[in-house]
Design an enzyme around this catalytic site. Sequence first.
Site: not given
Ligand code: ARG
Length: 455
Positions: A23, A110, A155-156, A277, A283, A285, A290, A317, A322
């Site tokens: 991650s 955690n 309105t509308h 454009s 144009k 825009n 948008e 957990y 993650q």
């Molecule tokens: N990368 C994990 C997360 O974002 C960190 C916690 C990981 N805990 C675990 N028990 N593997 O949640």
Amino acid sequence: MSESTAPATPLYVQTPAATFLRSLAVDRGLARVDLAGSVAHVEMLASVGILAPGEADTILGGLRQIAREIDAVTFPWRDDLEDVHTNLEVRLTELVGPVGGKLHTGRSRNDQVALDERLFLRESVAGVAHALLRLEDALRTRAEAEVATPMPGYTHLQRAQVVSVAHWLLAHWWRFDRDLDRLFATERRADRSPLGAGALAGSTLPLAPDAVARRLGFAGPVENSLDAVSDRDPLAELLFDLSLTAIHASALGEEIVLFAAREFGFVRRTPALGSGSSQMPQKRNPDVAELVRGKSGRTVGDLVALLVTLKGLPLAYDRDLQEDKAPVLDAVATVTEVVEALAGLVAGLVFDREALGVAARDPELYATDRAEDLVRAGRPFREAHAAVAADASGTPPTDPIAALARRSLPGGPAPVAVEVQLRHAEARRAERARSLSSLDRKAGLVEELLKEKTP
Ligand code: ARG
């Protein structure tokens, strides 16, 4: 990728699925809050005697050096080390030696990641709130100049009754003001530290979660360790708040798109609106409006992604959690950018008073006024309604300014009423600015913890 080699003892079980579990690409955005949480944790470990003062000093020195490396963009990030927490811990041990292995005492990733997210939420709320205040200021400043500029109210999307440009701008102002209120309330509900919950059931060590919580500016620790490591309500709330802000921004964007179209012509097509454009030379825009409108879809997608991730997860957990960070980081960055762009757009709007004046003289806008004049003369409203509906032609020319002035109930579009509204909005702004500066002070604790000299 850095050139450092893998540590002699890997922190976790090695798995062929390591790449899938990673991650780092997302959570390295949490490095500074993660380090600040570690500083508070180490100080607490020293205060309860789990770390000797010298050990704590060494670890704190290492953590602050890592903060400097991250600042200087010299930190050797390692993709093979799963996530931000592991990267920082391995680097600490590289810098300070085996005593770095004491950092994680009484802590789990955690409770650590749950803490990081709450610290991140705090600074995100502050960041978005600053942008919202700038947007509000732009809306109010523009409103002050257009109190006596009549425009059709709809309105509308059909012409209905006369309002003013100021009244229209302020209607949007109140939406964003409620957004601020929601963000601050979300932050207050998240004002508890998960640290001390460990993996799920606390620790056998004599930790002091209350002290860590206070050091990090929280009102106290989370009451239940299972809840502490699994609760993502603050993030879900934040994503809802941001989604509603994005939807409010998109509604204003939509009106600017319409008003800049020749069919309305209320807003001049100045460069502040966007670009041209590549093919059509004529144009101009309204790209900014948008894109403000368009980015709301993605923000709502972030909210839905998190809610569906949370659905049905057993306590405490689960690794599914993650997946909470990508939508949160994305929505915070997106909405900050949207609100900032919208603030610039509003500040640069040029209203075409001429075109607004022509539209505001449309007699249809005053049909209700005429019915109410008959009511003043004693006719039942239903009869007056029917009489005006039957006689659309015999309308005397109306002075929109005079007609606007008659709509002077509190909350109405008459200049006298809008002046009161503006004063209330200013008072509210002062209150929001006070909430924000106390939040800024709390959010500033992260940098203080990272800069402070070792005690
Ligand atoms: N990368 C994990 C997360 O974002 C960190 C916690 C990981 N805990 C675990 N028990 N593997 O949640």
